[in-house]
Motif scaffolding. Sequence first.
Motif, PDB file in Angstrom:
ATOM      1  N   GLY A  88      29.275  21.307  -0.875  1.00  0.00           N
ATOM      2  CA  GLY A  88      29.785  20.351  -1.845  1.00  0.00           C
ATOM      3  C   GLY A  88      30.834  20.964  -2.755  1.00  0.00           C
ATOM      4  N   TYR A  89      31.037  20.327  -3.921  1.00  0.00           N
ATOM      5  CA  TYR A  89      32.071  20.839  -4.826  1.00  0.00           C
ATOM      6  C   TYR A  89      31.732  20.550  -6.290  1.00  0.00           C
ATOM      7  N   GLU A  90      30.457  20.457  -6.601  1.00  0.00           N
ATOM      8  CA  GLU A  90      30.055  20.048  -7.956  1.00  0.00           C
ATOM      9  C   GLU A  90      30.588  20.980  -9.032  1.00  0.00           C
ATOM     10  N   ALA A  91      30.573  22.294  -8.776  1.00  0.00           N
ATOM     11  CA  ALA A  91      30.970  23.248  -9.807  1.00  0.00           C
ATOM     12  C   ALA A  91      32.435  23.654  -9.703  1.00  0.00           C
ATOM     13  N   GLY A  92      33.162  23.102  -8.742  1.00  0.00           N
ATOM     14  CA  GLY A  92      34.556  23.490  -8.549  1.00  0.00           C
ATOM     15  C   GLY A  92      35.469  22.980  -9.641  1.00  0.00           C
ATOM     16  N   ALA A  93      36.622  23.625  -9.767  1.00  0.00           N
ATOM     17  CA  ALA A  93      37.547  23.313 -10.861  1.00  0.00           C
ATOM     18  C   ALA A  93      38.638  22.331 -10.469  1.00  0.00           C
ATOM     19  N   PHE A 188      31.806  17.029 -20.677  1.00  0.00           N
ATOM     20  CA  PHE A 188      30.370  17.272 -20.603  1.00  0.00           C
ATOM     21  C   PHE A 188      29.534  16.049 -20.981  1.00  0.00           C
ATOM     22  N   GLY A 189      30.190  14.947 -21.349  1.00  0.00           N
ATOM     23  CA  GLY A 189      29.494  13.701 -21.617  1.00  0.00           C
ATOM     24  C   GLY A 189      28.583  13.741 -22.811  1.00  0.00           C
ATOM     25  N   THR A 190      28.951  14.537 -23.827  1.00  0.00           N
ATOM     26  CA  THR A 190      28.121  14.657 -25.020  1.00  0.00           C
ATOM     27  C   THR A 190      28.967  15.186 -26.164  1.00  0.00           C
ATOM     28  N   LYS A 199      24.775  21.960 -19.975  1.00  0.00           N
ATOM     29  CA  LYS A 199      25.451  21.405 -18.797  1.00  0.00           C
ATOM     30  C   LYS A 199      26.422  22.419 -18.203  1.00  0.00           C
ATOM     31  N   ALA A 200      27.097  23.171 -19.060  1.00  0.00           N
ATOM     32  CA  ALA A 200      28.041  24.181 -18.572  1.00  0.00           C
ATOM     33  C   ALA A 200      27.310  25.264 -17.790  1.00  0.00           C
ATOM     34  N   SER A 201      26.140  25.677 -18.280  1.00  0.00           N
ATOM     35  CA  SER A 201      25.399  26.758 -17.608  1.00  0.00           C
ATOM     36  C   SER A 201      24.959  26.340 -16.213  1.00  0.00           C
ATOM     37  N   LYS A 202      24.673  25.060 -16.027  1.00  0.00           N
ATOM     38  CA  LYS A 202      24.281  24.569 -14.709  1.00  0.00           C
ATOM     39  C   LYS A 202      25.453  24.625 -13.725  1.00  0.00           C
ATOM     40  N   LEU A 203      26.673  24.676 -14.257  1.00  0.00           N
ATOM     41  CA  LEU A 203      27.873  24.780 -13.426  1.00  0.00           C
ATOM     42  C   LEU A 203      28.430  26.199 -13.430  1.00  0.00           C
ATOM     43  N   SER A 204      27.595  27.156 -13.826  1.00  0.00           N
ATOM     44  CA  SER A 204      27.970  28.585 -13.867  1.00  0.00           C
ATOM     45  C   SER A 204      29.119  28.841 -14.830  1.00  0.00           C
ATOM     46  N   ARG A 214      38.339  23.725 -30.659  1.00  0.00           N
ATOM     47  CA  ARG A 214      38.436  23.892 -29.216  1.00  0.00           C
ATOM     48  C   ARG A 214      37.276  24.740 -28.700  1.00  0.00           C
ATOM     49  N   VAL A 215      37.142  24.749 -27.381  1.00  0.00           N
ATOM     50  CA  VAL A 215      36.150  25.604 -26.751  1.00  0.00           C
ATOM     51  C   VAL A 215      36.820  26.364 -25.612  1.00  0.00           C
ATOM     52  N   LYS A 216      36.472  27.649 -25.506  1.00  0.00           N
ATOM     53  CA  LYS A 216      36.928  28.462 -24.385  1.00  0.00           C
ATOM     54  C   LYS A 216      35.860  28.377 -23.306  1.00  0.00           C
ATOM     55  N   VAL A 217      36.257  27.871 -22.154  1.00  0.00           N
ATOM     56  CA  VAL A 217      35.348  27.717 -21.024  1.00  0.00           C
ATOM     57  C   VAL A 217      35.652  28.824 -20.031  1.00  0.00           C
TER      58      VAL A 217
END
Length: 315
Positions: A88-93, A188-190, A199-204, A214-217
Amino acid sequence: MADLLAAVAEFVADPPAANHSNPPFPQVLVPGSDHPSLEALAAAIRKNKPGLESLLDSSGAILFRGFPVKNAEDFATVVEAFGYKSMGYEAGAAARTYIVGPVFTANELPLEIRIGFHNEMAYLPDYPDVVMFFCEIAPPEGGETGIVQGRTVYDAMAREYPEFVRNLEEKGLVYYNFLAEDEWKEKFGTDDRSQAELKASKLSKKLQWLDDGRVKVYHGPRPAIKQLKENSKTWFNNIGSSDPTIPNLRHLEYGDGTPLPLDALKASLAFMNDHQVPHKWKPGDVMVVNNHAVLHSRHPSKPPRRLLVSMLKTS
């Protein structure tokens, strides 16, 4: 190579005219009969899978050309014949659209944008072993997929920029980008930071909150050099997808947070561009790429161009 080709005798090897590497890169296979069928292709892949895997290890890329692969469903049949697991591609950018079975669209960035050399999803702890591409619509101009062997990139960079390569091996890479407050809330829907972090941790991914909202991802640190089966080392990263001439768009740094040297970055991009094999697509082409050993890119093109892709784990 003759022994390997004997193991896939139902195909005919057709070395690309513009590429005289040994073994051929990519290794081109065409039908062994005048009237190939999709069912026969799938059966031949299943029967000859060990030989095809040996070819893929040896060359790094296999191109199936001249077979009756017409659409996404046909491509899915070819992919599934290999028996690999779609990841799949759930965590892809990249922006992709799910189509059917193990099939997604290729990167949906506008066609006029060049996509630099990268190993698919190398910024994640889990990435494909094999990437398969299918050309449904070939562009009228441009749109080649460049491929380059990571071993040649590593060898050249280790010779010319040994300190840079040593730092990559020891420190790894961090990949990052910045999201404005409204962007991270939408992504992130929140609007709750702790929920966004979960939610970010679940996507590594990891988040670093900045004073300006801002946030650095970021992903990483991730290895930038890999060891291949035969104990050689290979360039394995997404350095080529950055633009080191524009500091704000570099979006990568060493694993310890220090910047990468601009001269070495430029040299790596130049080497990959100079030593690539730019594959010009024909409708029906299916290319199988060893994602551990080969980096790929996208040249700008005029529309229409439609490539589909499948990202796979071999075990």
